[in-house]
Enzyme design. Sequence first.
Site, mmCIF file in Angstrom:
data_model
loop_
_atom_site.group_PDB
_atom_site.id
_atom_site.type_symbol
_atom_site.label_atom_id
_atom_site.label_comp_id
_atom_site.label_asym_id
_atom_site.label_seq_id
_atom_site.Cartn_x
_atom_site.Cartn_y
_atom_site.Cartn_z
ATOM 1 C CB SER A 126 51.460 37.915 50.191
ATOM 2 O OG SER A 126 51.004 38.635 51.329
ATOM 3 N N GLY A 144 40.537 37.198 40.013
ATOM 4 C CA GLY A 144 40.883 38.084 41.118
ATOM 5 C C GLY A 144 42.302 38.590 40.925
ATOM 6 C CB SER A 145 45.581 36.918 41.346
ATOM 7 O OG SER A 145 45.525 36.812 42.747
ATOM 8 N N GLY A 200 46.153 52.312 46.249
ATOM 9 C CA GLY A 200 45.329 51.515 47.167
ATOM 10 C C GLY A 200 46.177 50.662 48.097
ATOM 11 C CD GLU A 225 43.207 48.051 47.466
ATOM 12 O OE1 GLU A 225 42.159 47.371 47.469
ATOM 13 O OE2 GLU A 225 43.200 49.276 47.478
HETATM 14 N N1 CAA Z 1 51.095 51.553 36.619
HETATM 15 C C1 CAA Z 1 50.851 51.872 35.321
HETATM 16 N N2 CAA Z 1 50.756 50.926 34.347
HETATM 17 C C2 CAA Z 1 50.901 49.644 34.713
HETATM 18 C C3 CAA Z 1 51.147 49.244 36.043
HETATM 19 C C4 CAA Z 1 51.246 50.270 37.016
HETATM 20 N N3 CAA Z 1 51.479 49.987 38.299
HETATM 21 N N4 CAA Z 1 51.243 47.911 36.105
HETATM 22 C C5 CAA Z 1 51.065 47.455 34.843
HETATM 23 N N5 CAA Z 1 50.846 48.508 34.008
HETATM 24 C C6 CAA Z 1 50.662 48.465 32.551
HETATM 25 C C7 CAA Z 1 51.876 47.817 31.905
HETATM 26 O O1 CAA Z 1 52.876 48.779 31.628
HETATM 27 C C8 CAA Z 1 51.305 47.231 30.645
HETATM 28 O O2 CAA Z 1 51.187 48.251 29.672
HETATM 29 P P1 CAA Z 1 51.550 47.963 28.118
HETATM 30 O O3 CAA Z 1 50.567 46.937 27.675
HETATM 31 O O4 CAA Z 1 51.380 49.292 27.465
HETATM 32 O O5 CAA Z 1 52.951 47.450 28.123
HETATM 33 C C9 CAA Z 1 49.904 46.819 31.064
HETATM 34 O O6 CAA Z 1 49.577 47.590 32.212
HETATM 35 C C10 CAA Z 1 49.808 45.352 31.403
HETATM 36 O O7 CAA Z 1 50.726 45.116 32.469
HETATM 37 P P2 CAA Z 1 51.181 43.659 32.886
HETATM 38 O O8 CAA Z 1 51.662 42.914 31.660
HETATM 39 O O9 CAA Z 1 52.098 43.761 34.056
HETATM 40 O O10 CAA Z 1 49.780 43.010 33.295
HETATM 41 P P3 CAA Z 1 49.488 41.636 33.938
HETATM 42 O O11 CAA Z 1 48.198 41.140 33.396
HETATM 43 O O12 CAA Z 1 50.665 40.712 33.814
HETATM 44 O O13 CAA Z 1 49.280 42.063 35.489
HETATM 45 C C11 CAA Z 1 49.256 41.695 37.864
HETATM 46 C C12 CAA Z 1 49.612 41.197 36.464
HETATM 47 C C13 CAA Z 1 50.276 42.738 38.314
HETATM 48 C C14 CAA Z 1 49.329 40.482 38.755
HETATM 49 C C15 CAA Z 1 47.841 42.359 37.908
HETATM 50 O O14 CAA Z 1 46.881 41.501 37.316
HETATM 51 C C16 CAA Z 1 47.404 42.650 39.341
HETATM 52 O O15 CAA Z 1 47.795 43.645 39.944
HETATM 53 N N6 CAA Z 1 46.565 41.757 39.936
HETATM 54 C C17 CAA Z 1 45.992 41.984 41.272
HETATM 55 C C18 CAA Z 1 44.696 42.702 41.173
HETATM 56 C C19 CAA Z 1 44.315 43.333 42.484
HETATM 57 O O16 CAA Z 1 45.127 43.884 43.204
HETATM 58 N N7 CAA Z 1 43.028 43.309 42.761
HETATM 59 C C20 CAA Z 1 42.499 43.976 43.925
HETATM 60 C C21 CAA Z 1 41.093 44.316 43.659
HETATM 61 S S1 CAA Z 1 40.538 45.767 44.407
HETATM 62 C C22 CAA Z 1 40.339 45.401 46.026
HETATM 63 O O17 CAA Z 1 40.768 44.391 46.527
HETATM 64 C C23 CAA Z 1 39.603 46.446 46.788
HETATM 65 C C24 CAA Z 1 39.153 45.973 48.111
HETATM 66 O O18 CAA Z 1 38.100 45.426 48.233
HETATM 67 C C25 CAA Z 1 39.953 46.232 49.275
#
Ligand code: CAA
Length: 365
Positions: free
Chosen positions: A349, A131-132, A241, A346
């Site tokens: 926290s 999820g996260s 989102g 989304e």
């Molecule tokens: N915009 C553009 N690119 C981005 C970005 C952004 N905001 N954030 C990261 N990236 C890119 C990075 O630049 C990186 O690119 P490179 O490989 O070229 O350097 C790549 O993506 C990987 O980034 P990270 O190393 O930061 O990735 P990570 O695996 O460490 O991510 C995290 C960590 C931020 C916690 C991410 O996993 C995350 O956001 N998790 C939460 C997921 C989430 O919100 N799920 C919700 C599901 S949908 C939902 O809930 C709908 C509903 O029902 C209401």
Amino acid sequence: MMNIVPNSEHKAIGELARGLAGQDLRKNWARWEETHEFPVETLKKLASHGLMGVNVSKEFGGLEAGVVAYSNAVQAIAWGDPAIAVTMCVNNMVAEVLQEFGDERQKAFIPKLLSGQTPAGSFCLSEAGSGSDAAGMQANARRTDSGYVLNGSKAWITSGEFAGAYLVWAQVENGGKSSISVFFVEEGTPGVSFGAPEEKMGQHASNTVVVNFDDVEVPADALVMDVGQGFKVAMMALDGGRIGIASQALGICDALLEEAGRIGWAASSYWSGRVEAARALVWRAAKLKEEKAPFTYEASVAKLYASECASALGDTILAEAGIEAALNSNFLQKLVRDARVTRIYEGTSEVQKIVIARELGRRLG
Ligand code: CAA
């Protein structure tokens, strides 16, 4: 901090949404809570007023009114029933991904998402074990001569059972390494099936299910962007989102303050100040997105602050309200239950704090 003052169009869209929420959502919420009904007719009504695509181009049937107006509409719908706001937010997110990254065939589907022809779109990213840590997904797509074959299970999918289209994230093998890609899958594609609707703590009028993909064959042009672009598309979509969910949390705050007034608890300047601070943070993120400026940090700050505010305010009022407030017939207890998940979906926290810290690090060099 930039001071955003909504203009007359932003206000008009908020008022339109508030009117519909008062007429329909506030009249039906108790029945929906009890029956867990997914209110297709209400969603069609919102669509007929353009509210399923406030920030989507007119070319695709949207209002093209911008992100501040979109936020105002979500706030108003969440004031009426937060469950309807999440359906609206996820639909908007799917439509925006197709608009921004889709090819002509994929974009041609957007009017169906906005007009009510199909009740909603679904964003199939999360899995039971990831999820996260969104990048930890196990779903995969295998290349064939004619397209791809998708396999995997997506969890906690909003509107899953009723969606007309799914954005599905999966690992694709790419020269010996796996890379995350995103696919556009239409309803009725063989091999797509659903788990039973989840029995949730709150937001009963939103549909949440597991969506299974078993040997789902899709054409090559179901791929959105290129192989390996999916993770960035997901992260960018989630930035937007998060403005939606922050707006939903704000709508809950507005409704909570009203309920507080009804029970004779006058909100202190501390609480009304916190709610207005949350609104300023949400509008700031919305305005930056509208101006195509970076807004990852601002969206996460707004989502973290507004969702934590909604939960804490709900707890505080409930403690003041007396035992009647805990009865199922009382809107206050629904708001308190509905608020909790705004701190989870989304991005929790805790995830927002990771994003905020990383973005601050980047900005401060
Ligand atoms: N915009 C553009 N690119 C981005 C970005 C952004 N905001 N954030 C990261 N990236 C890119 C990075 O630049 C990186 O690119 P490179 O490989 O070229 O350097 C790549 O993506 C990987 O980034 P990270 O190393 O930061 O990735 P990570 O695996 O460490 O991510 C995290 C960590 C931020 C916690 C991410 O996993 C995350 O956001 N998790 C939460 C997921 C989430 O919100 N799920 C919700 C599901 S949908 C939902 O809930 C709908 C509903 O029902 C209401």
